[in-house]
Design a protein around this motif. Sequence first.
Motif, PDB file in Angstrom:
ATOM      1  N   UNK A   1       0.843  -1.198   0.000  1.00 49.51           N
ATOM      2  CA  UNK A   1       0.000   0.000   0.000  1.00 49.51           C
ATOM      3  C   UNK A   1       0.881   1.252   0.000  1.00 49.51           C
ATOM      4  N   UNK A   2       1.857   1.299   0.913  1.00 54.16           N
ATOM      5  CA  UNK A   2       2.795   2.426   0.964  1.00 54.16           C
ATOM      6  C   UNK A   2       4.196   1.893   1.272  1.00 54.16           C
ATOM      7  N   UNK A   3       5.159   2.349   0.508  1.00 51.94           N
ATOM      8  CA  UNK A   3       6.552   1.953   0.722  1.00 51.94           C
ATOM      9  C   UNK A   3       7.152   2.751   1.888  1.00 51.94           C
TER      10      UNK A   3
ATOM     11  N   UNK B   1      -6.499   3.629  -4.593  1.00 55.64           N
ATOM     12  CA  UNK B   1      -5.925   4.974  -4.735  1.00 55.64           C
ATOM     13  C   UNK B   1      -6.524   5.954  -3.720  1.00 55.64           C
ATOM     14  N   UNK B   2      -7.810   5.785  -3.396  1.00 56.22           N
ATOM     15  CA  UNK B   2      -8.438   6.644  -2.380  1.00 56.22           C
ATOM     16  C   UNK B   2      -7.818   6.410  -1.004  1.00 56.22           C
ATOM     17  N   UNK B   3      -7.541   5.166  -0.675  1.00 53.41           N
ATOM     18  CA  UNK B   3      -6.922   4.860   0.616  1.00 53.41           C
ATOM     19  C   UNK B   3      -5.524   5.474   0.687  1.00 53.41           C
ATOM     20  N   UNK B   4      -4.753   5.326  -0.368  1.00 53.09           N
ATOM     21  CA  UNK B   4      -3.423   5.960  -0.400  1.00 53.09           C
ATOM     22  C   UNK B   4      -3.557   7.475  -0.247  1.00 53.09           C
ATOM     23  N   UNK B   5      -4.526   8.040  -0.930  1.00 51.91           N
ATOM     24  CA  UNK B   5      -4.721   9.495  -0.887  1.00 51.91           C
ATOM     25  C   UNK B   5      -5.013   9.959   0.544  1.00 51.91           C
TER      26      UNK B   5
END
Length: 169
Positions: free
Chosen positions: A42-44, A94-98
């Motif tokens: 999800x995120x690095x 993409x919404x969760x990352x945002x």
Amino acid sequence: MDKSIRQQLTLFVDKKDASEIESVRKKFNPRQQQLIDSHVTLCREDEITSINKVLDTLQNIDTSAIIIQFGQATRFDNNKGVLLPASGDNEQFHQLRKKIFTALNIPERRHEPHITLMHPRNSNCSDESFEEIKSVSFPTSLKFDTVSLIEQIDGGQWRIIKRFNLMSH
């Protein structure tokens, strides 16, 4: 000597959905398979700089489970690696990352979700291997209802530090 510590936010593939993925990883990339279960990053680590803000955001996140669509196995990194790329817009991902980037007050970088089958760091895909992998019937859609904060110390096995459940609507 300082330990090298990496942390990431990860969406692990549910064990009941992972059998084909894990069997390919075990056969063609056992080193990576031992380090970490099949997942979508999800995120690095370079994206989650303020870990406390990230934890706070995830603790209070108002997001339902995410469904990601996947396409055919694809080679990458000079054909050394193989991944299952996302297909479609995967707007929920993409919404969760945002939401996480907004909480960290940093610009969002586009990151396409995928599941790595053979990591180029510790495997090398031959044409024969790729033909075999292409014949496997992988899931075309997976549901993720948990975000995991994971940690790797000195290149060792990744460990889950904390899990955050996404709401199931």
